[in-house]
Write a protein that holds these residues in place. Structure first.
Motif, short mmCIF file in Angstrom:
data_model
loop_
_atom_site.label_atom_id
_atom_site.label_comp_id
_atom_site.label_asym_id
_atom_site.label_seq_id
_atom_site.Cartn_x
_atom_site.Cartn_y
_atom_site.Cartn_z
N TRP A 1 48.39 49.70 46.75
CA TRP A 1 49.21 49.40 47.61
C TRP A 1 50.45 48.81 46.69
CZ3 TRP A 1 50.60 44.28 46.76
CH2 TRP A 1 49.50 43.60 46.33
N MET A 2 51.50 49.32 47.30
CA MET A 2 52.98 48.88 47.01
C MET A 2 53.25 47.28 47.33
SD MET A 2 56.51 50.50 47.75
CE MET A 2 56.74 51.46 46.47
N PRO A 3 54.03 46.50 46.51
CA PRO A 3 54.15 45.15 46.84
C PRO A 3 55.13 45.15 47.89
CG PRO A 3 53.90 45.60 44.43
CD PRO A 3 53.91 46.71 44.88
N ARG A 4 55.19 44.37 48.74
CA ARG A 4 55.89 44.14 49.77
C ARG A 4 56.00 45.32 50.96
NH1 ARG A 4 61.47 44.19 47.85
NH2 ARG A 4 62.23 43.37 50.10
N GLY A 5 54.64 46.26 50.76
CA GLY A 5 54.61 47.39 51.54
C GLY A 5 53.77 47.06 52.79
N ARG A 6 53.34 45.82 52.87
CA ARG A 6 52.43 45.37 54.09
C ARG A 6 51.06 45.94 54.18
NH1 ARG A 6 56.94 44.63 58.92
NH2 ARG A 6 58.54 43.41 57.88
N GLY A 7 50.72 46.39 53.09
CA GLY A 7 49.38 47.24 52.89
C GLY A 7 49.45 48.53 53.68
N ARG A 8 50.61 48.95 54.17
CA ARG A 8 50.79 50.46 54.44
C ARG A 8 51.31 51.50 53.62
NH1 ARG A 8 53.27 46.77 59.23
NH2 ARG A 8 51.90 45.57 59.71
N VAL A 9 52.06 50.87 52.32
CA VAL A 9 52.54 51.91 51.51
C VAL A 9 51.86 51.86 50.34
CG1 VAL A 9 54.63 52.40 50.41
CG2 VAL A 9 54.63 51.35 52.67
N PHE A 10 51.46 53.09 49.69
CA PHE A 10 50.58 53.21 48.43
C PHE A 10 51.05 54.02 47.59
CE2 PHE A 10 47.87 51.91 51.97
CZ PHE A 10 46.98 51.29 51.62
N ILE A 11 51.11 53.82 46.21
CA ILE A 11 51.96 54.84 45.26
C ILE A 11 51.04 54.93 44.11
CG2 ILE A 11 54.16 53.15 45.62
CD1 ILE A 11 53.24 51.73 43.01
N ALA A 12 51.35 56.06 43.37
CA ALA A 12 50.77 56.22 42.03
C ALA A 12 51.58 56.86 41.13
CB ALA A 12 49.84 57.32 42.28
N THR A 13 51.76 56.17 39.80
CA THR A 13 52.93 56.55 38.92
C THR A 13 52.30 56.02 37.52
OG1 THR A 13 55.04 56.56 38.48
CG2 THR A 13 54.27 54.49 39.34
N GLY A 14 53.18 56.46 36.53
CA GLY A 14 52.88 55.98 35.19
C GLY A 14 51.78 56.60 34.24
N TYR A 15 51.67 58.04 34.25
CA TYR A 15 50.71 58.83 33.78
C TYR A 15 50.90 59.18 32.34
CZ TYR A 15 49.64 59.93 38.70
OH TYR A 15 49.33 59.82 40.01
N ASP A 16 52.28 58.94 31.68
CA ASP A 16 52.53 58.85 30.48
C ASP A 16 51.99 60.38 29.64
OD1 ASP A 16 53.56 58.31 28.10
OD2 ASP A 16 52.02 56.68 27.27
N LYS A 17 52.34 61.28 30.45
CA LYS A 17 52.02 62.76 29.92
C LYS A 17 50.83 63.19 30.09
CE LYS A 17 55.83 62.55 26.42
NZ LYS A 17 56.01 61.21 26.70
N TRP A 18 49.66 62.38 30.77
CA TRP A 18 48.33 62.76 30.88
C TRP A 18 47.99 62.86 32.24
CZ3 TRP A 18 46.26 65.31 27.11
CH2 TRP A 18 46.65 65.02 25.96
N GLY A 19 48.92 63.75 32.96
CA GLY A 19 48.64 63.82 34.50
C GLY A 19 47.83 64.56 35.07
N MET A 20 46.88 65.52 34.39
CA MET A 20 45.82 66.04 34.79
C MET A 20 44.78 65.43 35.20
SD MET A 20 47.05 69.18 35.11
CE MET A 20 48.50 68.44 35.81
N THR A 21 44.30 64.37 34.38
CA THR A 21 43.17 63.64 34.60
C THR A 21 43.44 62.53 35.18
OG1 THR A 21 43.63 62.46 32.47
CG2 THR A 21 41.50 64.41 32.42
N ASN A 22 44.74 61.86 34.80
CA ASN A 22 45.15 60.60 35.73
C ASN A 22 45.69 61.02 37.31
OD1 ASN A 22 45.08 58.47 34.03
ND2 ASN A 22 46.35 59.41 32.84
N ALA A 23 45.99 62.18 37.35
CA ALA A 23 46.61 62.59 38.88
C ALA A 23 45.31 62.70 39.68
CB ALA A 23 47.24 63.86 38.86
N VAL A 24 44.16 63.04 38.98
CA VAL A 24 43.04 63.12 40.05
C VAL A 24 42.38 61.87 39.99
CG1 VAL A 24 40.83 64.31 40.34
CG2 VAL A 24 42.73 65.63 39.11
N GLN A 25 42.50 61.02 39.02
CA GLN A 25 41.69 59.62 39.19
C GLN A 25 42.34 58.91 40.21
OE1 GLN A 25 42.52 56.61 38.04
NE2 GLN A 25 43.88 56.53 36.37
N CYS A 26 43.81 58.89 40.25
CA CYS A 26 44.58 58.24 41.14
C CYS A 26 44.44 58.81 42.61
CB CYS A 26 46.19 58.28 40.72
SG CYS A 26 46.62 57.21 39.16
N GLY A 27 44.27 59.97 42.61
CA GLY A 27 44.17 60.58 43.94
C GLY A 27 42.66 60.09 44.56
N LEU A 28 41.52 60.00 43.63
CA LEU A 28 40.32 59.49 43.84
C LEU A 28 40.64 58.10 44.63
CD1 LEU A 28 38.16 60.89 41.25
CD2 LEU A 28 38.18 61.46 43.54
#
Length: 499
Positions: A339-366
């Motif tokens: 959840w994003m701060p100040r998003g009232r529990g209705r906004v979610f984010i995923a960022t900051g994979y530092d060049k390792w987006g294949m494994t991190n993108a999926v674990q963030c999706g999970l």
């Protein structure tokens, strides 16, 4: 520059924004790997899901990656360990293993081609030997069966190497095509060419876009860097740009995926040659030579250095494709997801994979799907409740100190520079004042056309820098990027540059 993956026609079908529904349970902004994995998991649970993409599916990070699905990640594991704790390192590795396993199972079930290869972190200089040894020790601490050996299938000197068997590589657009087809088969909607410009976080969440308004119960931002400033994510990330190229060669090719731990970073893999008439079974892919976005005086020199090293190592290498990608690094070395701060529990984010987006993108999706549908995995709970160590705090302070420096340098230079009346030479760009105008102007010439746009990033007012490799205007503060004529490409900015 067009990546090897994006050069072929896409088989992804999208929906007409004008005819698409306007109300969803969840809206996912960003149609890369994170966004589509999240959307598919939500659609499987019976949710009404809409995906909004400013350009095309895979147009940003996923379509420009080197697409290595590896848990051995250069020297990244020791960076995570140094900035967090042994417990967080273990959770990070467990998360990446979960993401890797999910994606391999998914691709296997759908017959998507995957090449299973070892991943090798190597030292190209004597000074890198200690880094390799420390990475191997850190990986073993987290339960990975890493071997230290001598790499003998590459035509350059390797001073030390660490190897993890059973990793994978693939064409990332094959992955997105499979995910998009499943999502639409489940009733999900994908709208391309729709840029989010803002949101009102009430009940429902109202999403403003270039195609009009949409509404949803919850909003997921899977856009590289979040395009809402509520959580100040832009101030907690360091953005880097790196380069890649594909070559055809008759020389013997490496039989593993290689990544150097010392500078300049060199990433090496192979890929099936899409031109069957060439007679070559595989292409050679070389990447790396990165720099901070908007902070290098000549990105073109980095591209040239990558090419020169490749041709000196494989003398008959013939260039077929060239591209670049943008990645974001967090102070902890671990992605921000949830959840994003100040998003009232209705906004979610995923960022900051530092060049390792294949494994991190999926674990963030999970993780995002678990946030929205049910119980978090233990590794996700540990990563979410990590504490900020002095080392991570220092990294965060360094990120913002560098931003302050580039604000001062950019404005100081722009205010004393007079923009010449004559157009810049072909492929060049410069920023300066015109007459008594208080706002700097950015002028460039690309393909014989000279454009003059505002030299100020519309996000938070930093002076832009010219990228002579990609012929774009890049923001050195928070990494928004624009075409020569001012059209927004990526980053936290939500508007084009003023002409």
């Amino acid at each position: 520059m067009t990546s090897l993956w994006l050069a072929r026609p896409t088989r992804i079908e999208a929906d007409d924004p004008a005819a698409a529904p306007r109300v969803f349970d969840e809206i996912v902004v960003g149609a890369g790997l994170t966004g589509l994995v999240t959307a598919v998991l939500l659609a499987r649970a019976g949710r009404r899901v809409g995906v909004l993409e400013a350009r095309g599916v895979g147009a940003a990070a996923t379509g420009n990656t080197t697409a290595k699905l590896s848990v051995l990640q250069g020297a990244h594991l020791q960076r995570v360990r140094r900035r967090t704790s042994a417990r967080v390192l273990q959770a990070y590795v467990d998360a990446n293993l979960a993401g890797q396993a999910w994606l391999l199972d998914y691709l296997g079930d759908r017959g998507v081609p995957v090449q299973r290869l070892d991943a090798v972190s190597f030292a190209a200089t004597p000074a890198g030997r200690e880094i390799v040894e420390r990475e191997a020790e850190t990986a073993r601490e987290a339960g990975l069966h890493v071997m230290t050996d001598v790499a003998d299938d590459v035509p350059f000197e390797v001073h030390a190497s660490a190897r993890l068997a059973g990793q994978a590589q693939f064409d990332p657009m094959d992955v997105l095509e499979a995910l998009a087809a499943e999502l639409r088969g489940l009733g999900g909607v994908i709208c391309e060419g729709v840029r989010m410009t803002g949101a009102s976080v009430g009940r429902p969440v109202r999403v403003r876009t270039t195609a009009g308004a949409f509404s949803c119960e919850r909003l997921v931002l899977a856009t590289g860097t979040p395009i809402l400033d509520r959580g100040l994510s832009f101030a907690k990330l360091r953005a880097n740009r790196s380069y890649a190229a594909a070559y055809r060669t008759d020389a013997a090719l490496p039989q593993a995926m290689y990544l150097s731990v010392d500078e300049p970073t060199r990433s090496i893999r192979t890929a099936p040659d899409p031109d069957l008439a060439s007679g070559a079974a595989d292409l050679l892919l070389v990447g790396g030579y990165g720099h901070g976005v908007g902070r290098h005086p000549s990105p073109r020199s980095r591209v040239d250095a990558l090419d020169e090293w490749t041709r000196s190592t494989w003398p008959d290498a013939a260039l077929t494709h060239r591209w670049s990608a943008q990645d974001y690094e967090t102070p902890h070395g671990v992605p921000f997801v949830g959840w994003m701060p100040r998003g009232r529990g209705r906004v979610f984010i995923a960022t900051g994979y530092d060049k390792w987006g294949m494994t991190n993108a999926v674990q963030c999706g999970l993780t995002l799907a678990a946030d929205l549908l049910g119980e978090l995995p233990d590794w996700a709970r540990t990563l979410r409740h990590r504490f900020t160590t002095p080392v991570a705090l220092g990294a965060g302070i360094g990120i913002n100190a560098a931003v302050a420096k580039h604000y001062a340098v950019g404005w100081g230079r722009a205010l004393v520079t007079r923009l010449p009346e004559a157009p810049p030479p072909e492929g060049a760009g410069s920023v300066g004042r015109v007459g008594r105008a208080p706002v700097p102007t950015a002028a460039s010439t690309v393909d014989g056309v000279t454009c003059r746009v505002s030299g100020i990033c519309p996000h938070l007012g930093a002076v832009l820098a010219w990228n002579d490799a990609e012929r774009t205007w890049d923001c050195p503060a928070h990494a928004s990027r624009f075409t020569a004529d001012g059209v927004r490409l990526e980053g936290p900015a939500k508007r084009d540059l003023r002409r």
